[in-house]
Design a protein around this motif. Structure first.
Motif, PDB file in Angstrom:
ATOM      1  N   MET A   1       4.908   6.844  35.150  1.00  0.00           N
ATOM      2  CA  MET A   1       3.894   5.815  35.365  1.00  0.00           C
ATOM      3  C   MET A   1       4.097   4.652  34.401  1.00  0.00           C
ATOM      4  N   PRO A   2       4.462   3.486  34.898  1.00  0.00           N
ATOM      5  CA  PRO A   2       4.499   2.320  34.013  1.00  0.00           C
ATOM      6  C   PRO A   2       3.077   1.901  33.664  1.00  0.00           C
ATOM      7  N   PRO A   3       2.902   1.075  32.630  1.00  0.00           N
ATOM      8  CA  PRO A   3       1.546   0.706  32.190  1.00  0.00           C
ATOM      9  C   PRO A   3       0.898  -0.350  33.079  1.00  0.00           C
ATOM     10  N   VAL A   4       0.641   0.004  34.326  1.00  0.00           N
ATOM     11  CA  VAL A   4      -0.023  -0.913  35.254  1.00  0.00           C
ATOM     12  C   VAL A   4      -1.477  -0.494  35.424  1.00  0.00           C
ATOM     13  N   PRO A   5      -2.365  -1.430  35.702  1.00  0.00           N
ATOM     14  CA  PRO A   5      -3.762  -1.069  35.956  1.00  0.00           C
ATOM     15  C   PRO A   5      -3.882  -0.215  37.222  1.00  0.00           C
ATOM     16  N   TYR A   6      -4.756   0.789  37.179  1.00  0.00           N
ATOM     17  CA  TYR A   6      -5.011   1.593  38.367  1.00  0.00           C
ATOM     18  C   TYR A   6      -6.480   1.978  38.389  1.00  0.00           C
ATOM     19  N   ILE A   7      -7.001   2.197  39.598  1.00  0.00           N
ATOM     20  CA  ILE A   7      -8.411   2.545  39.768  1.00  0.00           C
ATOM     21  C   ILE A   7      -8.593   4.023  39.481  1.00  0.00           C
ATOM     22  N   SER A   8      -9.438   4.333  38.500  1.00  0.00           N
ATOM     23  CA  SER A   8      -9.690   5.733  38.169  1.00  0.00           C
ATOM     24  C   SER A   8     -10.971   6.255  38.823  1.00  0.00           C
ATOM     25  N   SER A   9     -11.907   5.362  39.146  1.00  0.00           N
ATOM     26  CA  SER A   9     -13.120   5.768  39.866  1.00  0.00           C
ATOM     27  C   SER A   9     -13.763   4.543  40.503  1.00  0.00           C
ATOM     28  N   LYS A  10     -14.493   4.778  41.593  1.00  0.00           N
ATOM     29  CA  LYS A  10     -15.200   3.666  42.234  1.00  0.00           C
ATOM     30  C   LYS A  10     -16.419   4.219  42.980  1.00  0.00           C
ATOM     31  N   TYR A  11     -17.448   3.403  43.053  1.00  0.00           N
ATOM     32  CA  TYR A  11     -18.659   3.770  43.770  1.00  0.00           C
ATOM     33  C   TYR A  11     -19.139   2.561  44.551  1.00  0.00           C
ATOM     34  N   ILE A  12     -19.241   2.731  45.870  1.00  0.00           N
ATOM     35  CA  ILE A  12     -19.740   1.674  46.746  1.00  0.00           C
ATOM     36  C   ILE A  12     -20.943   2.240  47.492  1.00  0.00           C
ATOM     37  N   PRO A  13     -22.159   1.773  47.192  1.00  0.00           N
ATOM     38  CA  PRO A  13     -23.356   2.319  47.851  1.00  0.00           C
ATOM     39  C   PRO A  13     -23.368   1.997  49.338  1.00  0.00           C
ATOM     40  N   GLY A  14     -24.114   2.769  50.067  1.00  0.00           N
ATOM     41  CA  GLY A  14     -24.167   2.594  51.511  1.00  0.00           C
ATOM     42  C   GLY A  14     -25.023   1.433  51.973  1.00  0.00           C
ATOM     43  N   GLU A  15     -25.810   0.852  51.079  1.00  0.00           N
ATOM     44  CA  GLU A  15     -26.681  -0.255  51.485  1.00  0.00           C
ATOM     45  C   GLU A  15     -26.957  -1.157  50.291  1.00  0.00           C
ATOM     46  N   THR A  16     -27.438  -2.344  50.579  1.00  0.00           N
ATOM     47  CA  THR A  16     -27.757  -3.303  49.525  1.00  0.00           C
ATOM     48  C   THR A  16     -29.110  -2.969  48.916  1.00  0.00           C
ATOM     49  N   ASP A  17     -29.416  -3.628  47.798  1.00  0.00           N
ATOM     50  CA  ASP A  17     -30.726  -3.436  47.189  1.00  0.00           C
ATOM     51  C   ASP A  17     -31.740  -4.353  47.857  1.00  0.00           C
ATOM     52  N   ALA A  18     -32.925  -4.389  47.304  1.00  0.00           N
ATOM     53  CA  ALA A  18     -34.012  -5.160  47.929  1.00  0.00           C
ATOM     54  C   ALA A  18     -33.703  -6.646  47.994  1.00  0.00           C
ATOM     55  N   SER A  19     -32.868  -7.152  47.061  1.00  0.00           N
ATOM     56  CA  SER A  19     -32.535  -8.580  47.071  1.00  0.00           C
ATOM     57  C   SER A  19     -31.269  -8.873  47.867  1.00  0.00           C
ATOM     58  N   GLY A  20     -30.716  -7.848  48.525  1.00  0.00           N
ATOM     59  CA  GLY A  20     -29.537  -8.077  49.362  1.00  0.00           C
ATOM     60  C   GLY A  20     -28.212  -7.959  48.630  1.00  0.00           C
ATOM     61  N   LYS A  21     -28.232  -7.475  47.411  1.00  0.00           N
ATOM     62  CA  LYS A  21     -26.997  -7.347  46.640  1.00  0.00           C
ATOM     63  C   LYS A  21     -26.421  -5.943  46.780  1.00  0.00           C
ATOM     64  N   LEU A  22     -25.094  -5.876  46.850  1.00  0.00           N
ATOM     65  CA  LEU A  22     -24.392  -4.601  46.921  1.00  0.00           C
ATOM     66  C   LEU A  22     -23.743  -4.350  45.567  1.00  0.00           C
ATOM     67  N   HIS A  23     -24.199  -3.308  44.874  1.00  0.00           N
ATOM     68  CA  HIS A  23     -23.726  -3.040  43.517  1.00  0.00           C
ATOM     69  C   HIS A  23     -22.512  -2.111  43.565  1.00  0.00           C
ATOM     70  N   ILE A  24     -21.341  -2.670  43.352  1.00  0.00           N
ATOM     71  CA  ILE A  24     -20.075  -1.923  43.396  1.00  0.00           C
ATOM     72  C   ILE A  24     -19.625  -1.648  41.970  1.00  0.00           C
ATOM     73  N   GLN A  25     -19.299  -0.408  41.698  1.00  0.00           N
ATOM     74  CA  GLN A  25     -18.820  -0.018  40.371  1.00  0.00           C
ATOM     75  C   GLN A  25     -17.370   0.453  40.479  1.00  0.00           C
ATOM     76  N   VAL A  26     -16.498  -0.183  39.716  1.00  0.00           N
ATOM     77  CA  VAL A  26     -15.080   0.169  39.712  1.00  0.00           C
ATOM     78  C   VAL A  26     -14.622   0.327  38.270  1.00  0.00           C
ATOM     79  N   THR A  27     -13.941   1.447  37.968  1.00  0.00           N
ATOM     80  CA  THR A  27     -13.356   1.653  36.646  1.00  0.00           C
ATOM     81  C   THR A  27     -11.835   1.567  36.764  1.00  0.00           C
ATOM     82  N   VAL A  28     -11.244   0.720  35.955  1.00  0.00           N
ATOM     83  CA  VAL A  28      -9.804   0.504  35.998  1.00  0.00           C
ATOM     84  C   VAL A  28      -9.207   0.878  34.634  1.00  0.00           C
ATOM     85  N   ASN A  29      -8.145   1.646  34.649  1.00  0.00           N
ATOM     86  CA  ASN A  29      -7.429   2.011  33.435  1.00  0.00           C
ATOM     87  C   ASN A  29      -5.956   1.622  33.578  1.00  0.00           C
ATOM     88  N   ALA A  30      -5.269   1.628  32.446  1.00  0.00           N
ATOM     89  CA  ALA A  30      -3.818   1.459  32.459  1.00  0.00           C
ATOM     90  C   ALA A  30      -3.222   2.477  31.516  1.00  0.00           C
TER      91      ALA A  30
END
Length: 329
Positions: free
Chosen positions: A299-328
């Motif tokens: 594995m060369p030292p490139v960024p890669y996604i170690s975890s991600k969470y995408i909710p099934g719906e937006t919040d009350a204000s219409g925003k979709l809160h996506i969480q992504v963790t990236v490591n290298a």
């Protein structure tokens, strides 16, 4: 619309990211444009895919070129990174590095009498390294598959945990924990696994020759100024090597005898250089898995996604809160 979207995504996936020392990121379509447009000290990130480079393109500034790898597996990569052509590190490129690429040609270091120092090559599959000036120092080559003869031009070089065929013209270097398979043909200077190497430390290597390597024998004697520690010598026909009290062993064996899956003299990931059960006592002492070790994952030292969470719906204000963790690595 779907076809147009897929085409756009494909073009974007082939874009090259260049990150400058101040964190500024620029995008390029070709490797030549990325090299020419990058400022000194930048990191060039190559995605999976093929990138051609002409011999007229010379690197004259400090650059780090990082591909996704040359034997990639997993969901974080879009294929191996292949550079079709040769790379040239000329005057002004000291401190540059190449990692995680399959290179169809050679990595060339130095031009004329220029001092191009501290070039770092890791986790690549390449044809060879060619140093063009004896003034070059600090070349460090680690965990690579090297398919052909390397000529270091009488320079100072360190090779650790590589799989290679032949090494030529090293002065005051370190050659440690490599698998040096040598040639298939007769014992002349060009075909010898080691030639014109002086005042260099050989430690924990496996030397293999299908012939009585008289010249290899000479380069491993004290007359050459070289220091030999814990090496393993193998010969298919008969062992005819200089040995000393520090050597691991001298045995008559073929690569197929030694290794789990030796792929008919081809240096590639399809070959497996772990020792067979009969010789496993040597694996911690010599070869690519000794010392700091060879990373099968590469594995060369490139960024890669170690975890991600995408909710099934937006919040009350219409925003979709996506969480992504990236490591290298």
């Amino acid at each position: 619309m779907l076809v147009a979207l897929l085409a756009t995504v494909a073009v974007q996936a082939q874009q090259i990211s260049v990150v400058a020392e101040d964190g500024t990121t620029s995008m390029y379509r070709t490797l030549q444009e990325a090299i020419e447009g990058a400022s000194g000290g930048s990191v060039v990130y190559l995605p999976g895919g093929g990138f051609s480079i002409a011999d007229s393109v010379k690197i004259t500034k400090k650059l780090t070129i990082i591909g996704i790898g040359h034997k990639v597996k997993g969901a974080n990569a879009d294929g191996n990174t292949t550079i079709s052509g040769n790379l040239f590190f000329n005057e002004g490129s000291s401190g540059s590095a190449v990692m995680g690429c399959y290179i169809t040609g050679n990595i060339n270091i130095g031009d004329g009498n220029a001092e191009v120092n501290d070039i770092f090559i890791k986790c690549c599959n390449l044809n060879s390294v060619q140093v063009k000036s004896a003034a070059v120092t600090g070349t460090f080559i680690n965990q690579n598959y090297i398919r052909s003869l390397c000529n270091f031009g009488g320079s100072v070089v360190t090779l650790k945990n590589n799989i290679t065929h032949r090494i030529k013209n090293v002065k005051m270097g370190i050659i440690q924990n490599n698998c040096i398979l040598g040639p298939m043909n007769g014992p002349n200077d060009y075909d010898c696994a080691i030639s014109s190497v002086y005042d260099t430390i050989f430690d924990g290597n496996i030397f293999y020759g299908s012939y009585d390597k008289l010249l290899l024998n000479y380069w491993l004697t004290p007359n050459s100024g070289n220091q030999n520690i814990t090496n393993l010598y193998c010969c298919a026909e008969r062992a005819f090597f200089y040995t000393n009290e520090n050597d691991v062993a001298t045995i008559e064996a073929t690569p197929s005898d030694l290794f789990n899956n030796y792929n008919n003299w081809i240096i590639s990931p399809s070959s497996n250089f772990h020792f067979k059960e009969a010789y496993q006592q040597y694996e911690s002492l010599c070869g690519i898995y000794a010392g700091t070790g060879f990373d099968d994952g590469q594995m060369p030292p490139v960024p890669y996604i170690s975890s991600k969470y995408i909710p099934g719906e937006t919040d009350a204000s219409g925003k979709l809160h996506i969480q992504v963790t990236v490591n290298a690595k």
